[in-house]
Design a protein around this motif. Structure first.
Motif, PDB file in Angstrom:
ATOM      1  N   TRP A 274       8.532   2.621  -9.203  1.00 37.01           N
ATOM      2  CA  TRP A 274       7.068   2.560  -9.217  1.00 37.01           C
ATOM      3  C   TRP A 274       6.514   3.501  -8.156  1.00 37.01           C
ATOM      4  O   TRP A 274       7.089   3.647  -7.081  1.00 37.01           O
ATOM      5  N   SER A 275       5.360   4.116  -8.451  1.00 34.20           N
ATOM      6  CA  SER A 275       4.717   4.970  -7.467  1.00 34.20           C
ATOM      7  C   SER A 275       3.245   5.149  -7.849  1.00 34.20           C
ATOM      8  O   SER A 275       2.714   4.411  -8.684  1.00 34.20           O
ATOM      9  N   CYS A 276       2.587   6.132  -7.240  1.00 37.71           N
ATOM     10  CA  CYS A 276       1.195   6.467  -7.519  1.00 37.71           C
ATOM     11  C   CYS A 276       1.085   7.983  -7.606  1.00 37.71           C
ATOM     12  O   CYS A 276       1.811   8.711  -6.910  1.00 37.71           O
ATOM     13  N   THR A 277       0.174   8.472  -8.446  1.00 31.76           N
ATOM     14  CA  THR A 277      -0.025   9.913  -8.514  1.00 31.76           C
ATOM     15  C   THR A 277      -0.474  10.417  -7.143  1.00 31.76           C
ATOM     16  O   THR A 277      -1.267   9.782  -6.452  1.00 31.76           O
ATOM     17  N   GLY A 278       0.083  11.568  -6.758  1.00 33.77           N
ATOM     18  CA  GLY A 278      -0.182  12.117  -5.436  1.00 33.77           C
ATOM     19  C   GLY A 278       0.766  11.608  -4.374  1.00 33.77           C
ATOM     20  O   GLY A 278       0.761  12.117  -3.242  1.00 33.77           O
ATOM     21  N   PHE A 279       1.612  10.623  -4.741  1.00 31.20           N
ATOM     22  CA  PHE A 279       2.541  10.028  -3.770  1.00 31.20           C
ATOM     23  C   PHE A 279       3.941   9.865  -4.373  1.00 31.20           C
ATOM     24  O   PHE A 279       4.687   8.969  -3.978  1.00 31.20           O
ATOM     25  N   GLU A 280       4.300  10.718  -5.335  1.00 37.48           N
ATOM     26  CA  GLU A 280       5.540  10.477  -6.073  1.00 37.48           C
ATOM     27  C   GLU A 280       6.807  10.886  -5.324  1.00 37.48           C
ATOM     28  O   GLU A 280       7.910  10.777  -5.848  1.00 37.48           O
ATOM     29  N   ASP A 281       6.651  11.316  -4.067  1.00 40.10           N
ATOM     30  CA  ASP A 281       7.812  11.437  -3.194  1.00 40.10           C
ATOM     31  C   ASP A 281       8.114  10.091  -2.530  1.00 40.10           C
ATOM     32  O   ASP A 281       9.009   9.976  -1.698  1.00 40.10           O
ATOM     33  N   ARG A 282       7.385   9.058  -2.945  1.00 41.29           N
ATOM     34  CA  ARG A 282       7.590   7.685  -2.461  1.00 41.29           C
ATOM     35  C   ARG A 282       7.813   6.805  -3.680  1.00 41.29           C
ATOM     36  O   ARG A 282       6.882   6.526  -4.418  1.00 41.29           O
ATOM     37  N   GLN A 283       9.044   6.413  -3.908  1.00 45.18           N
ATOM     38  CA  GLN A 283       9.418   5.629  -5.082  1.00 45.18           C
ATOM     39  C   GLN A 283       9.860   4.234  -4.649  1.00 45.18           C
ATOM     40  O   GLN A 283      10.623   4.085  -3.686  1.00 45.18           O
ATOM     41  N   LEU A 284       9.386   3.213  -5.354  1.00 41.74           N
ATOM     42  CA  LEU A 284       9.670   1.813  -5.025  1.00 41.74           C
ATOM     43  C   LEU A 284      10.389   1.151  -6.185  1.00 41.74           C
ATOM     44  O   LEU A 284      10.110   1.453  -7.351  1.00 41.74           O
ATOM     45  N   ARG A 285      11.271   0.227  -5.863  1.00 43.06           N
ATOM     46  CA  ARG A 285      11.929  -0.546  -6.913  1.00 43.06           C
ATOM     47  C   ARG A 285      11.514  -1.999  -6.916  1.00 43.06           C
ATOM     48  O   ARG A 285      11.345  -2.580  -7.974  1.00 43.06           O
ATOM     49  N   ASP A 286      11.419  -2.618  -5.759  1.00 38.11           N
ATOM     50  CA  ASP A 286      11.108  -4.051  -5.756  1.00 38.11           C
ATOM     51  C   ASP A 286       9.741  -4.348  -5.157  1.00 38.11           C
ATOM     52  O   ASP A 286       9.482  -5.449  -4.693  1.00 38.11           O
TER      53      ASP A 286
ATOM     54  N   ASP B 192       0.860  -1.182   0.000  1.00 37.50           N
ATOM     55  CA  ASP B 192       0.000   0.000   0.000  1.00 37.50           C
ATOM     56  C   ASP B 192       0.897   1.233   0.000  1.00 37.50           C
ATOM     57  O   ASP B 192       1.690   1.428   0.914  1.00 37.50           O
ATOM     58  N   ILE B 193       0.791   2.062  -1.035  1.00 31.68           N
ATOM     59  CA  ILE B 193       1.677   3.219  -1.152  1.00 31.68           C
ATOM     60  C   ILE B 193       1.529   4.157   0.041  1.00 31.68           C
ATOM     61  O   ILE B 193       2.478   4.856   0.417  1.00 31.68           O
ATOM     62  N   ARG B 194       0.373   4.150   0.686  1.00 35.70           N
ATOM     63  CA  ARG B 194       0.161   5.033   1.838  1.00 35.70           C
ATOM     64  C   ARG B 194       0.989   4.612   3.041  1.00 35.70           C
ATOM     65  O   ARG B 194       1.177   5.406   3.966  1.00 35.70           O
ATOM     66  N   LYS B 195       1.490   3.372   3.017  1.00 36.26           N
ATOM     67  CA  LYS B 195       2.300   2.879   4.134  1.00 36.26           C
ATOM     68  C   LYS B 195       3.800   3.055   3.892  1.00 36.26           C
ATOM     69  O   LYS B 195       4.609   2.663   4.730  1.00 36.26           O
ATOM     70  N   VAL B 196       4.161   3.615   2.747  1.00 35.58           N
ATOM     71  CA  VAL B 196       5.565   3.849   2.418  1.00 35.58           C
ATOM     72  C   VAL B 196       5.938   5.266   2.838  1.00 35.58           C
ATOM     73  O   VAL B 196       5.213   6.225   2.528  1.00 35.58           O
ATOM     74  N   ARG B 197       7.046   5.414   3.529  1.00 33.61           N
ATOM     75  CA  ARG B 197       7.489   6.738   3.942  1.00 33.61           C
ATOM     76  C   ARG B 197       8.038   7.514   2.748  1.00 33.61           C
ATOM     77  O   ARG B 197       8.653   6.912   1.852  1.00 33.61           O
ATOM     78  N   PRO B 198       7.879   8.818   2.688  1.00 33.31           N
ATOM     79  CA  PRO B 198       8.517   9.618   1.631  1.00 33.31           C
ATOM     80  C   PRO B 198      10.020   9.348   1.602  1.00 33.31           C
ATOM     81  O   PRO B 198      10.667   9.281   2.644  1.00 33.31           O
ATOM     82  N   ASN B 199      10.548   9.142   0.397  1.00 33.59           N
ATOM     83  CA  ASN B 199      11.943   8.712   0.300  1.00 33.59           C
ATOM     84  C   ASN B 199      12.661   9.283  -0.921  1.00 33.59           C
ATOM     85  O   ASN B 199      13.779   8.854  -1.230  1.00 33.59           O
ATOM     86  N   PHE B 200      12.024  10.230  -1.634  1.00 32.32           N
ATOM     87  CA  PHE B 200      12.654  10.704  -2.864  1.00 32.32           C
ATOM     88  C   PHE B 200      12.426  12.195  -3.045  1.00 32.32           C
ATOM     89  O   PHE B 200      11.337  12.708  -2.776  1.00 32.32           O
ATOM     90  N   SER B 201      13.469  12.878  -3.500  1.00 32.98           N
ATOM     91  CA  SER B 201      13.338  14.275  -3.924  1.00 32.98           C
ATOM     92  C   SER B 201      14.337  14.513  -5.044  1.00 32.98           C
ATOM     93  O   SER B 201      15.367  13.834  -5.133  1.00 32.98           O
TER      94      SER B 201
ATOM     95  N   CYS C 216      -2.430   1.615  -5.206  1.00 35.46           N
ATOM     96  CA  CYS C 216      -2.802   3.024  -5.161  1.00 35.46           C
ATOM     97  C   CYS C 216      -4.217   3.192  -4.611  1.00 35.46           C
ATOM     98  O   CYS C 216      -5.099   2.380  -4.914  1.00 35.46           O
ATOM     99  N   PRO C 217      -4.455   4.231  -3.839  1.00 39.09           N
ATOM    100  CA  PRO C 217      -5.815   4.472  -3.333  1.00 39.09           C
ATOM    101  C   PRO C 217      -6.748   4.927  -4.445  1.00 39.09           C
ATOM    102  O   PRO C 217      -6.308   5.288  -5.544  1.00 39.09           O
ATOM    103  N   ARG C 218      -8.008   4.938  -4.163  1.00 35.80           N
ATOM    104  CA  ARG C 218      -9.017   5.344  -5.140  1.00 35.80           C
ATOM    105  C   ARG C 218      -8.700   6.746  -5.677  1.00 35.80           C
ATOM    106  O   ARG C 218      -8.351   7.658  -4.924  1.00 35.80           O
ATOM    107  N   GLY C 219      -8.783   6.901  -6.995  1.00 35.61           N
ATOM    108  CA  GLY C 219      -8.512   8.188  -7.619  1.00 35.61           C
ATOM    109  C   GLY C 219      -7.056   8.433  -7.950  1.00 35.61           C
ATOM    110  O   GLY C 219      -6.727   9.453  -8.563  1.00 35.61           O
TER     111      GLY C 219
END
Length: 492
Positions: free
Chosen positions: A370-382, A208-217, A387-390
């Motif tokens: 990989w990420s989700c719109t609205g959460f692109e300060d959280r980037q995943l590789r593996d 769940d992208i909402r459970k990933v801490r911000p990790n990218f700038s 993504c939440p609704r919308g």
């Protein structure tokens, strides 16, 4: 099942027909189920949720793991390149076929280590030894005879969630490294596409992208940085150009990728393209001077819908099943260097970002995210993000932004380009070039599993995502890109 139609180029049909004879009857795949804990690491400026390899899987798919020969070929004379590339592609096919036999024989493999050695690894290693021998013979005609390649014939069978055996270790017996499939598990979301013809992904590949801490700038620009951008519009592959070739990594070889690619830009691109044919092709790009080609593995819903490639190599025969998703958007942007002005890319420069075999090779070149719109300060590789609704699924490919100033390609398709370091500086001998960033979004239905196409033995792991680019801009257009970026303007 419902049949979903896509327009397919004549080249795809020819390639499919040629390859079908080789791989028909390859059989079904094995559903994966891997459990592990996650930590965080960082590579190339994009953090990664990394699987803890110390935590062994209780239930895991077996896969075939062989060393990469191409990584040892740092110098291949031009006259030897085509024959070497054909043999490298044959090594990939041999691994695919061994994996497919392993998948069909999973009960025997799980219970009889001698079967794995005698029926799968032994024959595979014999074929690899012969093919590597041909590569050595070809190179011996044109350059110093390479040494030590014979050792790369050795392969292992390991659990899909287990660690890669190190040099000198024995091949782990199935069941001893978390490799035994206990059965009885339910696929992610009850995915009907994973059963007999599936080989992943695992439930543990999603977060769940909402459970990933911000990790990218984005990196900060220095005083001499080039801060502009140039965006080119080449569509979303609305016309449905797909094939399972790879003109960079496996030129002249049909189905060299063993998975399907989306294509935007140049419409000639296939295994048999040449610089001349690319320069004469049509393009989906709005600017007719941009004949560049961009391609990446398709994303599919694992919803049981059969595509037109359901019974052909690169598609269902190799475990790439489900409904291909057309991107909601594709943004192709060239960016500057935070430390210095950029210089023009040469025409026909070839770049690969990410590694299609990162699951078995390791994560050294795993730089797609990989990420989700609205959460692109959280980037995943593996991990695949849920993504939440919308919110839309986002794939981002950042390409190497330093060039050696001489070569448009290299033997391993990597050493002629490099990533800048964190402050933007290029390695010694390299010069900054515009950095291509591909951002691709998807509208996916909630509650349905999805996966990226992959080599069968890579089990559709998100870490295997990758993208390819061939620069076929006119010199005038490339100079316009450089001027725009260096002057700090945002151009389209």
């Amino acid at each position: 099942m419902k049949q979903k139609a896509h327009k397919r180029s004549p080249v795809v049909n020819r390639a499919v027909a040629a390859a079908t004879a080789l791989l028909l009857g390859a059989g079904g795949m094995v559903a994966a189920n891997v459990y592990a804990s996650a930590g965080t690491s960082q590579q190339g400026g994009v953090p990664q949720e990394r699987t803890d390899r110390r935590v062994q899987s209780a239930r895991s798919t077996l896969t075939v793991d062989c060393p990469e020969v191409v990584d040892r070929l740092t110098r291949v004379p031009r006259k030897a390149r085509r024959e070497v590339d054909r043999n490298l592609a044959l090594l990939d096919t041999q691994v695919v076929q061994a994996y497919q036999r392993l998948a069909r024989s999973r009960t025997q493999a799980a219970n009889d280590p001698a079967f794995v050695r005698n029926a799968i690894l032994g024959p595979l290693e014999d074929k690899r030894r012969a093919t590597i021998g041909r590569i050595v013979t070809v190179l011996d005609r044109f350059t110093a005879r390479p040494t030590g390649l014979d050792a790369l014939a050795r392969c292992a069978v390991r659990g899909g969630g287990g660690p890669r055996p190190q040099d000198g270790e024995r091949t782990p017996a199935p069941g001893q490294d978390g490799g035994r499939d206990q059965g009885g598990g339910r696929d992610q979301g009850g995915d009907p596409g994973q059963g007999r013809n599936g080989n992943g992904p695992s439930p543990d590949d999603f977060v769940d992208i909402r459970k990933v801490r911000p990790n990218f700038s984005e990196p900060e620009n220095g005083e001499d940085g080039s801060t502009g951008t140039f965006t080119t519009d080449c569509g979303r592959n609305e016309n449905g150009k797909f094939n399972s070739d790879n003109v960079i990594a496996a030129p002249g070889v049909s189905n060299g990728a063993h998975h399907m690619h989306d294509y935007v830009g140049n419409q000639d691109t296939n295994a048999f393209s040449t610089n001349e044919s690319l320069a004469a092709a049509e393009t989906t790009c709005a600017n007719p001077e941009d004949l560049s080609t961009h391609y990446w593995p398709v994303v599919r819903l694992r919803n049981g819908v059969q595509e037109q490639d359901a019974n052909v190599p690169g598609g269902g025969i190799e475990g790439n099943v489900g409904e291909i998703q057309t991107p909601a958007s594709v943004t192709l942007t060239f960016r500057g260097n935070p430390d210095a002005p950029v210089t023009a890319m040469p025409r026909f420069l070839r770049i690969i970002t990410g590694d299609a075999k990162s699951f078995t090779n390791g994560d050294a070149n795993a730089n797609a995210s990989w990420s989700c719109t609205g959460f692109e300060d959280r980037q995943l590789r593996d991990k695949y993000p849920l993504c939440p609704r919308g919110s839309q699924l986002v794939r981002t490919f950042r390409f190497q932004n330093c060039w050696d100033g001489r070569n448009t390609d290299s033997a391993n398709h990597r050493t002629h380009v490099a990533f800048a370091n964190e402050d933007g500086g290029c390695p010694d001998g390299f010069t900054p070039i515009p950095q291509l960033v591909q951002r691709i979004t998807y509208d996916l239905p909630r509650g349905v599993t999805f996966a990226v196409d992959s080599f069968p033995e890579q089990l559709h792991k998100p870490i295997t995502d990758h993208s390819d680019f061939v620069n076929v801009m006119s010199d005038d257009l490339m100079n316009e890109v450089v001027t725009c970026v260096n002057e700090g303007r945002n151009c389209e």
